[in-house]
Write a protein that holds these residues in place. Structure first.
Motif, short mmCIF file in Angstrom:
data_model
loop_
_atom_site.label_atom_id
_atom_site.label_comp_id
_atom_site.label_asym_id
_atom_site.label_seq_id
_atom_site.Cartn_x
_atom_site.Cartn_y
_atom_site.Cartn_z
N VAL A 71 0.84 -1.20 0.00
CA VAL A 71 0.00 0.00 0.00
C VAL A 71 0.88 1.25 0.00
O VAL A 71 1.77 1.40 0.84
N VAL A 72 0.59 2.15 -0.94
CA VAL A 72 1.35 3.41 -1.03
C VAL A 72 0.50 4.62 -0.67
O VAL A 72 1.02 5.68 -0.37
N ARG A 102 -1.24 9.36 3.29
CA ARG A 102 -2.62 9.23 3.76
C ARG A 102 -3.33 10.56 3.78
O ARG A 102 -2.74 11.60 4.06
N ALA A 103 -4.62 10.50 3.49
CA ALA A 103 -5.53 11.61 3.74
C ALA A 103 -6.61 11.07 4.66
O ALA A 103 -7.03 9.91 4.53
N ALA A 104 -7.04 11.89 5.61
CA ALA A 104 -8.12 11.48 6.51
C ALA A 104 -9.00 12.69 6.75
O ALA A 104 -8.50 13.78 7.03
N PHE A 105 -10.29 12.50 6.59
CA PHE A 105 -11.20 13.62 6.81
C PHE A 105 -12.57 13.12 7.20
O PHE A 105 -12.92 11.97 6.98
N GLU A 119 -10.07 3.39 1.86
CA GLU A 119 -9.70 2.96 0.52
C GLU A 119 -8.19 3.04 0.39
O GLU A 119 -7.54 3.82 1.11
N VAL A 120 -7.61 2.22 -0.51
CA VAL A 120 -6.16 2.22 -0.68
C VAL A 120 -5.78 2.09 -2.14
O VAL A 120 -6.55 1.62 -2.96
#
Length: 125
Positions: A71-72, A102-105, A119-120
């Protein structure tokens, strides 16, 4: 050329999309809700939901001949940013250096009233 990836060990798509698509050396895994594929249940708490979402991602990647080490990039959708700390604690236990970007929101609402969806994108070969 693209190839559809499906795993019986992850919940099936609930709409017109694939669990994952492999294109060249990239695997794009659709957002995974914290649903147990065996019995259709969803845990109540964020830590357990995070673990289940990542286990679903893991099952799909295994079907494609990959693992979480491939996973990148990840995107984490949360029902509320107050859940971030607990999600992050569990998330960190699944990944090692070099960690994925990573993005997280927070979003207004997730399908099936889930607290998290992940999702990846993974690279193989």
């Amino acid at each position: 050329m693209k190839e559809e990836i499906n795993s019986k060990n992850a919940p099936g798509a609930i709409g017109p999309y694939s669990q994952a698509v492999k294109a060249g050396n990239l695997i794009f895994v659709s957002g995974q809700l914290p649903i147990n594929a065996a019995d259709g249940t969803m845990p109540a708490e964020i830590k357990e939901q995070t673990a289940q979402s990542i286990e679903n991602v893991k099952a799909i990647l295994q079907e494609a001949g990959a693992s979480l080490d491939n996973v990148v990039k990840t995107t984490v959708f949360l029902a509320d940013m107050s859940l971030f700390g607990d999600m992050n604690e569990v998330y960190a236990s699944y990944f090692s250096k070099v960690y994925p970007a990573r993005a997280a929101f927070a979003v207004k609402e997730l399908p099936k009233k889930a607290l998290v969806e992940i999702e990846v994108v993974a690279v193989v070969g």
